[in-house]
Design an enzyme around this catalytic site. Structure first.
Site, PDB file in Angstrom:
ATOM      1  N   ASN A 160       0.851  -1.317  -0.024  1.00 22.26           N
ATOM      2  CA  ASN A 160       0.150   0.119  -0.081  1.00 22.26           C
ATOM      3  C   ASN A 160       0.672   1.204   0.071  1.00 22.26           C
ATOM      4  O   ASN A 160       0.442   2.275  -0.711  1.00 22.26           O
ATOM      5  CB  ASN A 160      -1.033  -0.034   1.158  1.00 22.26           C
ATOM      6  CG  ASN A 160      -2.048  -0.890   0.829  1.00 22.26           C
ATOM      7  OD1 ASN A 160      -3.024  -0.440   0.026  1.00 22.26           O
ATOM      8  ND2 ASN A 160      -2.555  -1.976   1.884  1.00 22.26           N
ATOM      9  N   ARG A 165       2.878   0.216  25.932  1.00 22.58           N
ATOM     10  CA  ARG A 165       2.275   0.710  24.612  1.00 22.58           C
ATOM     11  C   ARG A 165       2.283   2.363  24.725  1.00 22.58           C
ATOM     12  O   ARG A 165       2.715   2.781  23.458  1.00 22.58           O
ATOM     13  CB  ARG A 165       0.891   0.039  24.534  1.00 22.58           C
ATOM     14  CG  ARG A 165       0.415  -0.211  23.214  1.00 22.58           C
ATOM     15  CD  ARG A 165      -0.942  -0.708  23.284  1.00 22.58           C
ATOM     16  NE  ARG A 165      -1.205  -2.125  23.488  1.00 22.58           N
ATOM     17  CZ  ARG A 165      -0.869  -2.876  22.429  1.00 22.58           C
ATOM     18  NH1 ARG A 165      -0.681  -2.543  21.126  1.00 22.58           N
ATOM     19  NH2 ARG A 165      -0.950  -4.374  22.575  1.00 22.58           N
ATOM     20  N   ARG A 189      -0.053  -2.761  14.657  1.00 17.55           N
ATOM     21  CA  ARG A 189      -0.211  -2.548  16.185  1.00 17.55           C
ATOM     22  C   ARG A 189      -1.392  -1.718  16.584  1.00 17.55           C
ATOM     23  O   ARG A 189      -1.990  -1.067  15.625  1.00 17.55           O
ATOM     24  CB  ARG A 189       1.107  -1.455  16.646  1.00 17.55           C
ATOM     25  CG  ARG A 189       2.473  -1.916  16.090  1.00 17.55           C
ATOM     26  CD  ARG A 189       3.032  -3.093  16.926  1.00 17.55           C
ATOM     27  NE  ARG A 189       2.814  -2.628  18.567  1.00 17.55           N
ATOM     28  CZ  ARG A 189       3.196  -3.277  19.406  1.00 17.55           C
ATOM     29  NH1 ARG A 189       3.365  -4.844  19.091  1.00 17.55           N
ATOM     30  NH2 ARG A 189       2.967  -3.010  20.647  1.00 17.55           N
ATOM     31  N   LEU A 197      -3.343   0.917  18.557  1.00 17.72           N
ATOM     32  CA  LEU A 197      -2.760   2.095  19.074  1.00 17.72           C
ATOM     33  C   LEU A 197      -3.647   2.600  20.268  1.00 17.72           C
ATOM     34  O   LEU A 197      -4.780   2.015  20.478  1.00 17.72           O
ATOM     35  CB  LEU A 197      -2.949   3.262  17.912  1.00 17.72           C
ATOM     36  CG  LEU A 197      -2.267   2.916  16.493  1.00 17.72           C
ATOM     37  CD1 LEU A 197      -2.478   3.474  15.499  1.00 17.72           C
ATOM     38  CD2 LEU A 197      -0.624   3.570  16.938  1.00 17.72           C
ATOM     39  N   ASN A 200      -6.882   4.456   8.045  1.00 18.38           N
ATOM     40  CA  ASN A 200      -6.391   3.026   7.710  1.00 18.38           C
ATOM     41  C   ASN A 200      -7.093   2.349   6.636  1.00 18.38           C
ATOM     42  O   ASN A 200      -8.194   2.783   6.096  1.00 18.38           O
ATOM     43  CB  ASN A 200      -6.623   2.178   9.066  1.00 18.38           C
ATOM     44  CG  ASN A 200      -6.226   0.803   8.926  1.00 18.38           C
ATOM     45  OD1 ASN A 200      -4.977   0.655   8.589  1.00 18.38           O
ATOM     46  ND2 ASN A 200      -7.148  -0.201   9.584  1.00 18.38           N
ATOM     47  N   HIS A 229      -8.378  -1.612   5.536  1.00 15.73           N
ATOM     48  CA  HIS A 229      -8.515  -2.815   6.158  1.00 15.73           C
ATOM     49  C   HIS A 229      -8.932  -3.759   5.207  1.00 15.73           C
ATOM     50  O   HIS A 229     -10.106  -3.686   4.393  1.00 15.73           O
ATOM     51  CB  HIS A 229      -9.703  -2.715   7.112  1.00 15.73           C
ATOM     52  CG  HIS A 229      -9.928  -4.179   8.001  1.00 15.73           C
ATOM     53  ND1 HIS A 229      -8.941  -4.668   8.864  1.00 15.73           N
ATOM     54  CD2 HIS A 229     -10.765  -4.858   7.748  1.00 15.73           C
ATOM     55  CE1 HIS A 229      -9.392  -5.731   9.246  1.00 15.73           C
ATOM     56  NE2 HIS A 229     -10.736  -5.996   8.713  1.00 15.73           N
ATOM     57  N   THR A 259     -10.459   5.337  14.885  1.00 15.58           N
ATOM     58  CA  THR A 259     -10.998   5.834  16.360  1.00 15.58           C
ATOM     59  C   THR A 259     -10.522   4.598  17.157  1.00 15.58           C
ATOM     60  O   THR A 259      -9.862   3.782  16.835  1.00 15.58           O
ATOM     61  CB  THR A 259     -12.589   5.906  16.233  1.00 15.58           C
ATOM     62  OG1 THR A 259     -13.133   4.567  16.027  1.00 15.58           O
ATOM     63  CG2 THR A 259     -12.955   6.853  15.098  1.00 15.58           C
ATOM     64  N   LEU A 306     -11.437  -0.689  17.344  1.00 15.49           N
ATOM     65  CA  LEU A 306     -10.504  -1.531  16.431  1.00 15.49           C
ATOM     66  C   LEU A 306     -11.169  -1.726  14.884  1.00 15.49           C
ATOM     67  O   LEU A 306     -12.247  -2.416  15.165  1.00 15.49           O
ATOM     68  CB  LEU A 306     -10.185  -2.754  17.225  1.00 15.49           C
ATOM     69  CG  LEU A 306      -9.093  -3.414  16.416  1.00 15.49           C
ATOM     70  CD1 LEU A 306      -7.799  -2.676  15.934  1.00 15.49           C
ATOM     71  CD2 LEU A 306      -8.714  -4.860  16.985  1.00 15.49           C
ATOM     72  N   GLU A 328      -6.981  -2.519  -3.137  1.00 16.71           N
ATOM     73  CA  GLU A 328      -6.529  -1.758  -2.300  1.00 16.71           C
ATOM     74  C   GLU A 328      -5.706  -0.714  -3.185  1.00 16.71           C
ATOM     75  O   GLU A 328      -5.650   0.435  -2.479  1.00 16.71           O
ATOM     76  CB  GLU A 328      -5.581  -2.528  -1.319  1.00 16.71           C
ATOM     77  CG  GLU A 328      -6.350  -3.460  -0.211  1.00 16.71           C
ATOM     78  CD  GLU A 328      -5.422  -4.242   0.573  1.00 16.71           C
ATOM     79  OE1 GLU A 328      -4.862  -3.443   1.413  1.00 16.71           O
ATOM     80  OE2 GLU A 328      -5.467  -5.374   0.901  1.00 16.71           O
TER      81      GLU A 328
HETATM   82  C1  GRF Z   1      -3.222  -5.077   3.611  1.00 14.16           C
HETATM   83  O1  GRF Z   1      -3.824  -5.982   3.338  1.00 14.16           O
HETATM   84  C2  GRF Z   1      -3.746  -4.029   4.420  1.00 14.16           C
HETATM   85  O2  GRF Z   1      -5.079  -3.815   3.892  1.00 14.16           O
HETATM   86  C3  GRF Z   1      -3.601  -4.540   5.760  1.00 14.16           C
HETATM   87  O3  GRF Z   1      -2.587  -5.138   5.629  1.00 14.16           O
HETATM   88  C4  GRF Z   1      -2.029  -5.551   4.542  1.00 14.16           C
HETATM   89  C5  GRF Z   1      -0.738  -4.631   4.567  1.00 14.16           C
HETATM   90  O4  GRF Z   1       0.025  -5.111   3.234  1.00 14.16           O
HETATM   91  N1  GRF Z   1      -4.017  -3.627   6.846  1.00 14.16           N
HETATM   92  P1  GRF Z   1       1.294  -4.160   2.845  1.00 14.16           P
HETATM   93  O5  GRF Z   1       2.141  -4.013   4.219  1.00 14.16           O
HETATM   94  O6  GRF Z   1       0.591  -2.750   2.507  1.00 14.16           O
HETATM   95  O7  GRF Z   1       1.770  -4.967   1.597  1.00 14.16           O
END
Ligand code: GRF
Length: 219
Positions: free
Chosen positions: A14, A65, A91, A93, A107, A109, A141, A144, A175
């Site tokens: 990403n 943490r 991690r 947060l 983020n 996900h 937020t 999680l 993504e």
């Molecule tokens: C991705 O699938 C992202 O959605 C998730 O963790 C993975 C990370 O991949 N949060 P990268 O490190 O961006 O290759």
């Protein structure tokens, strides 16, 4: 220009999508630094290859943490970030961190939230027999994987998909498209969230997360 710091822990694909988007003009010159929670994360090399400052801040070097998060915050604030972008940052947060960056912390996900929060989302989608699966960009937020959703991209799960092929398809087909776009909206000042968790894009309040179809339609 708005300043973006990216937090990673792993492969950094990403992050690479953001770097590529910046290189090709789909994202303005906004990436100012990368922090990795793992010294051996391949994403660190991607950052350095792109000429971005990269720092490793590893949890093992801190007593707890809050101390770790405080170190992250010091580096992020040293770089004067306007937006903090989590890209495979593995991690959880602290509330102190999420509150400090409230409304400017994103983020991605790998599931169609609220389905399948947490880890191993591709296996979970297959085990549940989901016909559709994908990824979601959301504000972070304290909840999680539960913050206000901005955009979701979906694909059809194929009978022959394995966890690995599904993960790869979600990365490539979804993504890499939705995260650079969401960050572009953020740095252009087009993206907001209010105290009720309502997401705004320009003068429109989103009733549901945007989709790949909305992107095609030219948002
Ligand atoms: C991705 O699938 C992202 O959605 C998730 O963790 C993975 C990370 O991949 N949060 P990268 O490190 O961006 O290759």
């Amino acid at each position: 220009m708005k300043r973006v710091v990216v937090l990673i822990s792993g492969a950094g694909r990403n992050l690479q999508a953001l770097i590529d988007a910046q290189r090709h003009g789909r994202l303005p010159d906004c990436l100012v630094g990368v922090i990795s929670s793992r010294a051996d994360a391949p994403g660190v090399q991607r950052a350095r290859d792109a000429g971005l400052p990269a720092r490793c801040i590893t949890p093992a070097d801190f007593t707890d943490r809050p101390e770790f998060d405080a170190a992250l915050m010091r580096q992020i604030d040293d770089w004067a970030a306007d937006w903090v972008v989590l890209a495979g940052f593995m991690r959880i947060l602290t509330p102190g961190f999420t509150q400090h960056y409230a409304g400017r912390l994103l983020n991605i996900h790998p599931s169609l939230l609220p389905r399948h929060p947490g880890l191993r989302t591709h296996a979970a989608a297959r085990a549940a027999g989901d016909a559709r699966h994908g990824a979601t960009v959301h504000f972070v937020t304290e909840a999680l994987d539960g913050g206000p959703r901005i955009i979701q991209g979906a694909l059809m799960v194929r009978p022959e998909d394995t966890d690995e092929t599904l993960a790869e398809r979600v990365m490539v087909e979804v993504e890499r498209r939705i995260y650079p776009q969401a960050v572009a909206w953020a740095v252009a000042g087009r993206l907001t969230v209010d105290a009720m968790g309502r997401v705004g894009l320009d003068d429109r309040t989103l009733q549901a997360p945007l989709s790949l179809d909305d992107l095609e339609a030219g948002f």
